[in-house]
Design a protein around this motif. Structure first.
Motif, mmCIF file in Angstrom:
data_model
loop_
_atom_site.group_PDB
_atom_site.id
_atom_site.type_symbol
_atom_site.label_atom_id
_atom_site.label_comp_id
_atom_site.label_asym_id
_atom_site.label_seq_id
_atom_site.Cartn_x
_atom_site.Cartn_y
_atom_site.Cartn_z
ATOM 1 N N GLN A 32 0.958 -1.158 0.037
ATOM 2 C CA GLN A 32 -0.112 0.048 -0.076
ATOM 3 C C GLN A 32 1.070 1.186 0.107
ATOM 4 N N ASP A 33 1.712 1.187 0.536
ATOM 5 C CA ASP A 33 2.830 2.267 0.679
ATOM 6 C C ASP A 33 3.576 2.604 -0.567
ATOM 7 N N SER A 34 3.727 1.618 -1.323
ATOM 8 C CA SER A 34 4.328 1.701 -2.447
ATOM 9 C C SER A 34 3.582 2.179 -3.820
ATOM 10 N N LEU A 35 2.331 1.789 -3.722
ATOM 11 C CA LEU A 35 1.490 2.214 -4.908
ATOM 12 C C LEU A 35 0.782 3.283 -4.727
ATOM 13 N N PRO A 36 0.456 3.940 -6.083
ATOM 14 C CA PRO A 36 -0.143 5.375 -6.006
ATOM 15 C C PRO A 36 -1.514 5.424 -6.064
ATOM 16 N N VAL A 37 -2.146 4.163 -5.884
ATOM 17 C CA VAL A 37 -3.730 4.213 -5.856
ATOM 18 C C VAL A 37 -4.107 3.002 -4.826
ATOM 19 N N PRO A 38 -5.397 2.905 -4.352
ATOM 20 C CA PRO A 38 -5.721 2.035 -3.273
ATOM 21 C C PRO A 38 -5.302 0.497 -4.070
ATOM 22 N N LEU A 39 -5.364 -0.538 -3.128
ATOM 23 C CA LEU A 39 -5.125 -1.938 -3.425
ATOM 24 C C LEU A 39 -6.418 -2.630 -2.837
ATOM 25 N N ALA A 40 -6.809 -3.639 -3.832
ATOM 26 C CA ALA A 40 -7.771 -4.865 -3.460
ATOM 27 C C ALA A 40 -7.072 -5.996 -3.738
ATOM 28 N N LEU A 41 -7.667 -6.988 -3.026
ATOM 29 C CA LEU A 41 -6.826 -8.161 -2.791
ATOM 30 C C LEU A 41 -8.157 -9.273 -3.146
ATOM 31 N N GLU A 42 -7.810 -10.257 -3.968
ATOM 32 C CA GLU A 42 -8.673 -11.474 -4.266
ATOM 33 C C GLU A 42 -8.610 -12.727 -3.687
ATOM 34 N N ASN A 43 -9.720 -13.342 -3.044
ATOM 35 C CA ASN A 43 -9.663 -14.560 -2.550
ATOM 36 C C ASN A 43 -9.402 -15.643 -3.770
ATOM 37 N N ILE A 44 -8.792 -16.490 -3.340
ATOM 38 C CA ILE A 44 -8.204 -17.630 -4.413
ATOM 39 C C ILE A 44 -9.067 -18.853 -4.527
ATOM 40 N N ALA A 45 -8.990 -19.658 -5.537
ATOM 41 C CA ALA A 45 -9.549 -21.077 -5.454
ATOM 42 C C ALA A 45 -8.595 -22.067 -5.009
ATOM 43 N N ALA A 46 -8.819 -23.074 -4.537
ATOM 44 C CA ALA A 46 -7.744 -24.144 -4.178
ATOM 45 C C ALA A 46 -8.181 -25.727 -4.153
ATOM 46 N N LEU A 47 -7.136 -26.254 -4.270
ATOM 47 C CA LEU A 47 -7.584 -27.756 -4.484
ATOM 48 C C LEU A 47 -7.229 -28.220 -3.134
ATOM 49 N N ILE A 48 -6.526 -27.679 -2.443
ATOM 50 C CA ILE A 48 -5.709 -28.205 -1.173
ATOM 51 C C ILE A 48 -6.205 -27.355 0.152
ATOM 52 N N THR A 49 -6.377 -27.665 1.086
ATOM 53 C CA THR A 49 -6.287 -27.035 2.341
ATOM 54 C C THR A 49 -5.116 -27.119 3.203
ATOM 55 N N TRP A 50 -4.802 -26.211 4.303
ATOM 56 C CA TRP A 50 -3.945 -26.301 5.443
ATOM 57 C C TRP A 50 -4.368 -27.281 6.424
ATOM 58 N N PRO A 51 -3.412 -28.010 7.129
ATOM 59 C CA PRO A 51 -3.886 -28.465 8.514
ATOM 60 C C PRO A 51 -3.941 -27.523 9.627
ATOM 61 N N ASP A 52 -4.662 -27.538 10.356
ATOM 62 C CA ASP A 52 -4.829 -26.830 11.644
ATOM 63 C C ASP A 52 -4.818 -25.444 11.467
ATOM 64 N N GLU A 53 -5.733 -25.171 10.533
ATOM 65 C CA GLU A 53 -6.148 -23.523 10.275
ATOM 66 C C GLU A 53 -6.831 -23.102 11.490
ATOM 67 N N GLU A 54 -6.852 -21.805 12.046
ATOM 68 C CA GLU A 54 -7.393 -21.352 13.011
ATOM 69 C C GLU A 54 -8.451 -20.197 12.771
ATOM 70 N N LEU A 55 -8.633 -19.908 11.411
ATOM 71 C CA LEU A 55 -9.552 -19.044 11.192
ATOM 72 C C LEU A 55 -10.315 -19.705 10.100
ATOM 73 N N THR A 56 -11.541 -19.112 9.684
ATOM 74 C CA THR A 56 -12.465 -19.395 8.560
ATOM 75 C C THR A 56 -11.840 -18.418 7.193
ATOM 76 N N GLU A 57 -12.140 -18.548 6.320
ATOM 77 C CA GLU A 57 -12.108 -17.823 5.143
ATOM 78 C C GLU A 57 -12.473 -16.239 5.387
ATOM 79 N N GLY A 58 -13.789 -16.421 5.907
ATOM 80 C CA GLY A 58 -14.430 -15.046 6.066
ATOM 81 C C GLY A 58 -13.831 -14.342 7.196
ATOM 82 N N GLN A 59 -13.411 -15.030 8.258
ATOM 83 C CA GLN A 59 -12.722 -14.382 9.422
ATOM 84 C C GLN A 59 -11.344 -13.727 9.139
#
Length: 467
Positions: A132-159
């Motif tokens: 954000q500090d390096s870009l001249p305009v606002p930044l938006a980030l995209e959620n990605i698609a996945a074939l795999i999931t990590w074990p022992d995750e601590e948050l849902t995607e929404g959280q």
């Protein structure tokens, strides 16, 4: 900013995009644009008042390393060249290894999921602030698609997304096709994710097609948008009126009339799902915001530590445009733990090392084959002479090469390394094809030091010329 209805601009459909009616804006892959010259099609679109948004794919903000200044400068330059109102990237990692793990650097050539842990969140947030500090305009980030999931995750995607917005003020690019992909592949509920994420932070929405094979959904961007994806779009629209919605297509491009039909289906879905007039979502106000979790205080938890209760109350999140207090730097230990975990996963996917503990080996094999196939497809586009020279044997030869040679320097370097590999192994068998491949490699390899491979190829060329 209200964007409206848009479509992903690609050189293969530039003419069709210009001819489509009702297009308010387009999105272009940032890495495919020159820093000082725009394609004529984009120039014409901008002259007509069509907004162009650069969409990055190579920053790897979810990786353990801090963002590369050169990549950030390149993205900033493209934003300024386009006069873009914002730039977008992905919540993903695309490379691993290197100094943090004292191991060879590895490139995925693909967007890989970030573990939804507090460590990974801390790293991502600091990387986002640097961007954000390096870009001249606002930044938006995209959620990605996945074939795999990590074990022992601590948050849902929404959280995870809610915490990211809370800490950084970053905007969100929500891909409803990716939410559907993760529903099929990982059992994650799109409606729950939409309930938990801060919909007021949405900058725009992606819609794309895919295909299901053997119980796995592949987010191909090469198939028509399906009804289940439109249903997720309707779920989102029932909660908020997104500033923009964009159709993505990256391959197997259909005729213009089919693209227009998909855009019409998107418009119809948005109309039907709109809440009754006068409700908050109908006028653009979000539904009540889901509870944002309070991050644990030091020491930072390891991946095996449980996250705080999801029902724990917290103070209301600040507006995404509100100034944020400076955050303390991420500890080296958090980056080191993230680096080790991501390197182990990527090495298993591209270098054949054992699957890290907790991952499904069968699902990793699916992901590994998918990455190799994508490498073969992209190299064929970057260097179309290679499949022309090698003919029907190109794909098998490339997949055999990819099985033992992880990508480490991008697709153009990968094409050169593949050609060198084939020549050193004595191929191709056809002398004419071998001569053509030799000339192709020499023409593009530049002034590399004449190591063993170069000497072998020069000797082969001398022998061929002497025939």
């Amino acid at each position: 900013m209200e964007l409206g209805i848009g479509i992903g601009w690609r050189p293969e459909i530039a003419h069709e995009v210009e001819a489509l009616a009702g297009i308010d804006w387009v999105e272009a892959v940032a890495e495919n644009l020159c820093a000082d010259h725009l394609p004529d099609s984009l120039v014409r679109l901008r002259e007509r008042g069509v907004t162009v948004v650069p969409h990055g794919v190579a920053l790897g903000l979810g990786g353990a390393d801090r963002p590369d200044p050169g990549r950030l400068a390149a993205l900033a330059a493209r934003a300024e060249l386009l006069g873009a109102p914002l730039v977008t990237e992905h919540i993903a990692f695309v490379r691993a290894g290197g100094p943090l793990t004292a191991s060879p650097g590895l490139e995925a050539g693909h967007l890989l999921p970030v573990p939804r842990t507090w460590d990974a969140l801390d790293v991502l947030c600091e990387n986002v602030r640097i961007a954000q500090d390096s870009l001249p305009v606002p930044l938006a980030l995209e959620n990605i698609a996945a074939l795999i999931t990590w074990p022992d995750e601590e948050l849902t995607e929404g959280q995870f997304l809610a915490e990211l917005v809370e800490r950084t003020g970053v905007r969100l690019l929500i891909d409803v096709a990716n939410l559907h992909t993760n529903h099929v592949n990982l059992g994650q509920d799109p409606a729950k994710a939409l309930d938990e994420l801060p919909v007021e932070a949405i900058a725009y929405v992606h819609v794309a097609g895919g295909v299901e094979k053997n119980g796995v959904w592949h987010d191909t961007h090469a198939h028509p948008v399906t009804a289940p994806v439109l249903e997720v779009l309707a779920e989102l629209r029932s909660r908020v009126d997104p500033p923009g919605v964009l159709l993505e297509r990256d391959d197997a491009f259909p005729p213009a009339r089919e693209l227009a039909g998909e855009l019409d289906a998107i418009r119809a879905t948005l109309r039907k799902a709109a809440p009754p007039a006068g409700s908050r979502a109908a006028v653009g106000s979000p539904a009540p915001k889901a509870t944002v979790l309070a991050a644990p205080v030091v020491p930072a938890p390891t991946p095996s530590v449980s996250a705080p209760s999801v029902s724990a109350p917290s103070a209301p999140a600040p507006s995404v445009s509100a100034p944020l207090a400076p955050a303390p730097p991420v500890s080296d230990a958090a980056r080191d733990r993230t680096a080790v975990a991501q390197t182990a996963l990527l090495s298993a996917l591209v270098a054949g090392t054992p699957a890290p503990a907790g991952f499904d080996p069968a699902r990793l094999r699916v992901q590994s084959r998918s990455l190799a196939a994508k490498r073969a497809d992209v190299v064929a586009k970057v260097a179309p002479e290679l499949p022309e020279i090698l003919g029907d044997g190109y794909r098998a030869a490339f997949l055999a090469y990819a099985g033992g040679r992880p990508m480490s320097g991008g697709y153009r370097r990968d094409a050169l390394d593949f050609a060198e590999h084939v020549l050193i192994a004595g191929g191709p068998a056809d002398p004419v094809a071998r001569r053509e491949l030799t000339y192709w490699w020499q023409d593009r390899s530049g002034s590399r030091p004449p190591g063993r491979a170069t000497r072998l190829i020069r000797a082969a060329r001398a022998a061929l010329v002497g025939r």
